[in-house]
Scaffold this motif. Structure first.
Motif, PDB file in Angstrom:
ATOM      1  N   ASN A  46       0.775  -1.351  -0.073  1.00  0.00           N
ATOM      2  CA  ASN A  46      -0.010   0.077   0.005  1.00  0.00           C
ATOM      3  C   ASN A  46       0.927   1.278   0.124  1.00  0.00           C
ATOM      4  N   GLN A  48       3.337   1.780  -1.567  1.00  0.00           N
ATOM      5  CA  GLN A  48       3.786   2.444  -2.639  1.00  0.00           C
ATOM      6  C   GLN A  48       3.012   3.229  -3.250  1.00  0.00           C
ATOM      7  N   VAL A  49       1.606   3.538  -2.850  1.00  0.00           N
ATOM      8  CA  VAL A  49       0.780   4.550  -3.385  1.00  0.00           C
ATOM      9  C   VAL A  49       1.320   5.922  -3.126  1.00  0.00           C
ATOM     10  N   GLN A  53       2.156   7.101  -8.959  1.00  0.00           N
ATOM     11  CA  GLN A  53       1.259   6.309  -9.879  1.00  0.00           C
ATOM     12  C   GLN A  53       2.063   5.072 -10.606  1.00  0.00           C
ATOM     13  N   GLN A  55       5.141   3.648  -9.971  1.00  0.00           N
ATOM     14  CA  GLN A  55       5.541   2.454  -8.868  1.00  0.00           C
ATOM     15  C   GLN A  55       4.329   1.733  -8.351  1.00  0.00           C
ATOM     16  N   TYR A  56       3.066   2.303  -8.119  1.00  0.00           N
ATOM     17  CA  TYR A  56       2.294   1.540  -7.615  1.00  0.00           C
ATOM     18  C   TYR A  56       1.707   0.539  -8.723  1.00  0.00           C
ATOM     19  N   TYR A  59       3.786  -2.261  -9.397  1.00  0.00           N
ATOM     20  CA  TYR A  59       3.662  -3.224  -8.415  1.00  0.00           C
ATOM     21  C   TYR A  59       2.483  -4.156  -8.568  1.00  0.00           C
ATOM     22  N   HIS A 158      -3.751   2.843  -9.001  1.00  0.00           N
ATOM     23  CA  HIS A 158      -3.234   4.252  -8.065  1.00  0.00           C
ATOM     24  C   HIS A 158      -4.535   5.088  -8.042  1.00  0.00           C
TER      25      HIS A 158
END
Lengths: 241, 637, 248
Positions: A46, A48-49, A53, A55-56, A59, A158
């Motif tokens: 989470n 990484q939010v 945008q 990165q998340y 993931y 995201h």
């Protein structure tokens, strides 16, 4: 040790773990530990939010890319959760039955409120998890999320998160549920060690502190995302909603 | 009545070995045809029931407590003696034997005592094998402490809870046999009478204390392990429900009661604080190592202990016994405390107490050292009295603690009624006129684990299995008598509670047949007790009925027996015109106030035989012969 | 001092039972709690009322017979103290005291405050022992036992079997009692021979008696008059897991 006892004892490890009080307790701890592992991993995901945008969504795509393995993991988690919940309810019913006549005047010596409300915090968290899955995973409650894509054409989880938490009601429910989950863990993490036999008078206090630390860290980690969204520290790529 | 001790001949060290060989055996396959009833589940009863069942006999075991684990053996604190000589300090079976005979002031049976010393070593082995957590040294071997009356360290202990741990060991062995179906356990069941068939003890009649149901149980032999009668004084260190009923009922059926006047008074107990007092709590004697005992010099002193100047204190033990001082033996310290209190110099609200003062020791050694040595005892004292013994002196007073007398038994632990065996504190055999510390646990377990299982087999083999059923005329008759007595107690509906009678009896016994006895007092008691008994049967108030749990009814039955038994105790004390061990006749003392034995006239066991209600029991004498130990005067100078 | 007592009265197992109110007058602060009840009972007998039935025996805190839940706490609120050793100086003049029996399905009420704790005996009969017969055992010093192990075993063995742990547990669980016995033997070489069988047998019996489950409230530890620690439950859990993974 041969006594005339006609009691039937469980014949296999799974039977021991599902049919006796101590076995069930050990199994509750083990499944609780798995759930705790998931909760921790989910928090790391989470967070990484907050990075952004790209990165998340990367993931998320990686997770989705696991394919069949993802389903194996999901199945495993679901089984662990299921057993944990099922045992929790069963133990509670047995415990109620063990004291058919209540005390007129009952006091509590040292049992924490968290320990005494495990079933309720647990059941509320379960109901939240169901909603949470419908909300973000199955997207039944908000089918419009399904069409969101980012500039690379990936599913835009995201934006989905940002949109989701833009609702104060949803954020509030989320915060409450995560709070209860962490409260559940403030007893559960220490309790897990005791149930698995890993406790001593010297460690008892330390485990309690450890459990609270874990609960606080988790709460902070989980709360960070909706709070960041509501404080507009994280927003949609276009800057608007 | 003929009292045959059946002591085997031969050298003292060979008697038991020889006797074991001479006894008949029951073939292993035939053991299951025999059944024994064991009444009581303490150290003696619990160990006997378990051991008999292990041998293959059927056993029915009864206790009035809600679980066999609660028998009063559990309360013994100090330890258990055994002639292991683990300390390499010169102990031996013979030394333990000698110390015990001497400690009993030469009023016990030599052969029994020697056997006790012999099997003492097996007891420790047995208990360790059962998982009893005795204290250990860092090297992993067993630890010993020394105890009064001995110059060697032979006492094994488990903190201050040795009795508890030994009893739980016996209870675990018993539990195992219950689980295996070899022992049928009857908790909350009180024996109310013994049943004789053709002159042999073949059963008992009991009352289920939870339901009130009276029933009969038959067996090939009956074993009484029902403890002592210290509660005849009402206040004692015994548990509330300890009673003489089982032994006294057997006496009324013809079993001789031996030496009832031998009752031990322990010098260091927490004193009575008021009329409501229900029991007395023992404080370990070890406190006298560092505490100084004193009372004010003046009568009726009202100042607090700390305000009384040194010059106005009387350290009476140090004054009277300069060499032994505060460590004077149990009986001397107890009697001296009584004397100063009788003079009106006792302390505390009731005037029945003396100070045990640690101020000097704390000044000399510092509080931490005293805390290290006696911390748990000081805590217990504070819990009960609310006073801090580090700041104010403790108050102590003697209390009834153990009874050496009991049903007469021969070398086989069989009473004069064939088939009726008596073990543990309930019999009279091993401690003479005074018991040494840490010997009660030893005797209970010796009887139960290592003596009775042999001797009862000899009886079984001699008389054969009779397969008696509990529905014969003999049983019905006794049941009827038991129920009649109960009905009578319930129907009196007088004005006084059972306890009030018990308290009154206790007062009579304590004043006249307690630490010091004299002719005049005993004769007075012999007047007062029958009168009190008569009032009891006219004016006692027992509520409720017989078909339910009824604590007053249970208690009424026990007190009724004490009211008869107390009289016999006074008779015995009156008959014994000498002072020996715990029996101190004030007329018979040396100039220094020491007990003055009369070996020529009183070297016998006084065994009393029932002759009918309100009739004087008949006295039978078993002469004690000392072949191996030389009679000597105990000296504490 | 004078006190108001709210005492559970129940004629027998079938009776529903209720709290009755009694006055305890002229109570000395030096009385033990049970002596205070003795005084009340004397009054009741005088008035022709059936006395309050309660279990008690040694009155020095070791036999484990006395019970009672006093103001919501088994053996009252004094730490490390059984009811028989609890003294009235810890109460205030005019105070109302609730006295209830130990409550558990496995401890049915017999009368008033007296409950049947024979379930504990049956658990012991299932496996609370070392299977040795009398005689033929090795010399007591043949097996050295480290002092630390002997001390740990003794800590667990101090249990008096009163059942306060069950009464205090919100689940009426008997784990502290069973854990204490399993631990005692697990610390000693004598007990290790049968450790797996013992853990299985005692737990099975405990479950069949209708005790609740342990959810680690630690209420048992707080009320135990002998201060037995929940460490013994942890030890039992380990012993049980070992037993569950061992073929017997």
């Amino acid at each position: 040790m041969s006594t005339l006892s006609t009691l039937k004892q469980p014949a296999s490890l799974p039977a021991h773990l599902t049919q006796t009080s101590v076995g069930k307790k050990i199994l509750t701890a083990v499944t609780g530990f798995i759930a705790f592992g998931f909760v921790f991993g989910h928090m790391v995901g989470n967070l990484q939010v907050l990075i952004g945008q790209d990165q998340y969504n990367t993931y998320a795509e990686t997770l989705q890319g696991l394919g069949a393995l993802l389903w194996v993991i999901r199945g495993f988690l679901l089984l662990a959760f299921g057993i944990h919940i099922w045992l929790g309810i069963q133990l509670k019913l047995e415990n109620w039955a063990a004291r058919p006549v209540a005390y007129k005047n009952e006091t509590t010596q040292q049992a924490s409120l968290a320990s005494r409300t495990m079933i309720w915090t647990g059941l509320i968290v379960v109901s939240f998890v169901i909603y949470h899955l419908l909300h973000f995973t199955v997207r039944t409650t908000n089918p419009e999320y399904a069409d969101l894509t980012d500039s690379l054409g990936r599913v835009d989880v995201h934006s989905m998160v940002v949109l989701g938490f833009s609702s104060y009601l949803i954020s509030a429910f989320y915060l409450l549920s995560v709070g209860l989950l962490c409260y559940h863990l403030s007893h559960g993490v220490a309790s897990m060690f005791q149930s698995l036999g890993l406790n001593s008078p010297k460690w008892q206090k330390r485990l309690d502190v450890l459990a609270w630390l874990a609960a606080i860290v988790l709460f902070a980690g989980y709360a960070a995302v909706p709070v960041a969204v509501m404080l507009k520290l994280v927003s949609l790529p276009g800057g608007g909603i | 009545m003929k009292l045959d001790a059946k002591t085997p001949s031969g050298p003292i060290a060979d008697k038991w070995e020889k006797h074991k060989f001479d006894m008949k055996l029951v073939n292993p396959a035939n053991k299951r045809k025999y059944k024994a009833i064991v009444v009581g589940s303490g150290l003696a009863g619990g160990s006997a029931a378990a051991s008999l069942a292990e041998l293959g006999y059927n056993v029915d075991c009864f206790c009035f407590q809600d679980s066999p684990r609660r028998a009063h053996s559990i309360a013994a604190q100090g330890g258990i003696n055994a002639a292991k000589n683990y300390q390499n300090d010169g102990d031996s079976v013979y030394r333990l034997f000698y110390d015990t005979v001497k400690g009993g002031d030469f009023r016990s049976r030599e052969a029994n005592v020697h056997r006790l010393a012999e099997v003492s070593v097996n007891i420790i082995d047995q208990c360790v094998a059962q998982g009893v957590p005795f204290a250990r040294e860092y090297g992993g071997l067993l630890s010993n402490r020394s105890f009064g009356g001995a110059q060697v360290s032979r006492t094994f202990y488990a903190r201050g809870q040795t009795g508890q741990q030994l009893l739980l060991g016996a209870y675990s062995a018993l539990s195992r046999q219950v689980g295996l179906g070899n022992v049928k356990m009857y908790p909350r069941t009180e024996m109310l009478d013994v049943v004789l068939v053709d002159g042999h003890a073949k059963g008992i009649v009991v009352r289920n204390l939870a339901t009130g149901k009276v029933s009969s149980h038959a067996a090939d032999a009956v074993v009484l392990a029902t403890g002592g009668y210290g509660n005849v004084f009402y206040l004692s260190t015994n548990a509330m429900a300890c009673n003489v009923t089982a032994a006294f009922r057997a006496y009324k059926k013809g079993a001789a009661f031996a030496n009832p006047c031998y009752t031990q008074i322990h010098p260091t107990c927490i004193p009575v604080s008021g009329d409501y007092q229900s029991k007395l709590t023992l404080m370990s004697e070890s406190l006298r190592n560092d505490g100084r005992i004193w009372v004010p010099k003046a009568e009726g002193e009202k100042r607090a202990a700390g305000d009384i100047p040194e010059a106005e204190r009387d350290y009476y033990l140090e004054r009277k016994y300069p060499s032994f001082g505060n460590l004077a033996p149990r009986d001397i310290s107890s009697r001296s405390a009584k004397e100063v209190c009788d003079e009106g110099r006792g302390v505390g609200d009731t005037g029945f107490g003396v100070y045990l003062d640690f101020a000097d020791a704390i000044g000399r050694l510092g509080e931490p050292v005293i805390r290290e040595r006696y911390g748990n005892l000081f805590d217990m004292y504070e819990r009960i009295t609310g006073e801090n013994p580090y700041k104010t002196p403790m108050r102590i007073y003697p209390a009834s603690h153990y009874t050496m007398g009991g049903l007469w038994v021969d070398y086989n632990l069989e009473s004069n009624i064939p088939g009726l065996f008596v073990i543990g504190e309930a019999n009279f055999s091993d401690h003479g006129a005074n018991r040494l510390g840490a010997s009660a646990l030893m005797q209970g377990l010796a009887d139960g684990y290592f003596v009775l299982p042999y001797t009862i087999g000899d009886y079984f083999a001699r008389v054969g299995a009779k397969n008696i059923q509990p529905d014969g005329a003999e049983f019905k008759e006794v049941e009827k008598a038991v129920e009649e007595r109960t009905r009578k107690m319930l129907s009196i509906n007088g004005s006084r509670s059972v306890d009030s009678f018990h308290k009154e009896l206790g007062k009579i016994m304590w004043e006249n047949c307690g630490m010091g006895r004299n002719k005049q007092g005993l004769e007075k008691a012999l007047q007062e007790i029958p009168a009190l008994r008569e009032r009891f049967w006219k004016d006692v108030k027992v509520l409720g009925d017989n078909s339910e749990m009824n604590l007053s009814l249970e208690n009424a039955g026990r007190v009724a027996d004490f009211l008869e038994f107390g009289e016999m105790m006074c008779l015995d004390a009156l008959d014994r015109e000498e002072s020996c061990g715990a029996h101190f006749r004030e007329e018979y003392q040396t100039e220094e106030g020491e007990a003055l034995r009369n070996d020529k006239k009183y070297s016998y066991v006084a065994a009393w035989e029932y002759q009918g209600n309100d009739k004087r029991p008949a006295l039978h004498k078993e002469n004690l012969e000392f072949e191996f130990v030389k009679l000597a005067t105990r000296s504490y100078k | 001092m004078n006190l108001i007592l709210k005492v559970w009265r129940q004629k027998d197992a079938r009776d529903k039972g209720r709290l009755e109110t009694y006055e305890a007058r002229n109570i000395s602060e030096h009385m033990s709690f049970l002596e205070m009840l003795d005084v009340v009972n004397e009054q009741l007998v005088g008035e022709g009322v059936d006395p309050i039935h309660f279990d008690h025996d040694c009155r020095e805190g070791i036999c484990g017979t006395c019970s009672l839940v006093i103001n919501g706490s088994p053996h009252g609120h004094q730490k490390a103290t059984t009811t028989c050793q609890l003294h009235m100086r810890h109460f205030k003049d005019g105070e109302t005291i609730y006295i209830e029996p130990f409550r558990a399905k496995a401890f049915p009420v017999i009368k008033d405050l007296v409950v049947d704790r024979s379930a504990f005996d049956r658990i012991m009969q299932a496996g609370g022992f070392v299977s040795v017969n009398t005689g033929g055992v090795p010399d007591a010093n043949a097996i050295p036992i480290p002092k630390e192990d002997a001390d740990k075993a003794m800590d667990a063995a101090a249990c008096i079997g009163c059942g306060a742990c069950v009464a205090a547990c919100k689940n009426a669980s008997a784990m502290l009692f069973v854990g204490a016995k399993v631990s005692q033997f697990a610390h000693l070489p004598q007990g290790k021979v049968e450790r797996e069988k013992r853990a299985r047998a005692m737990v099975s019996q405990m479950d069949s008696e209708g005790f609740g489950n342990c959810t680690n409230y630690y209420e048992c530890e707080a009320v135990c008059p002998k201060e037995i620690k929940v460490e013994v439950i942890a030890k039992m859990n380990r012993e049980y897991f070992r037993a569950a993974t061992t073929k017997i």
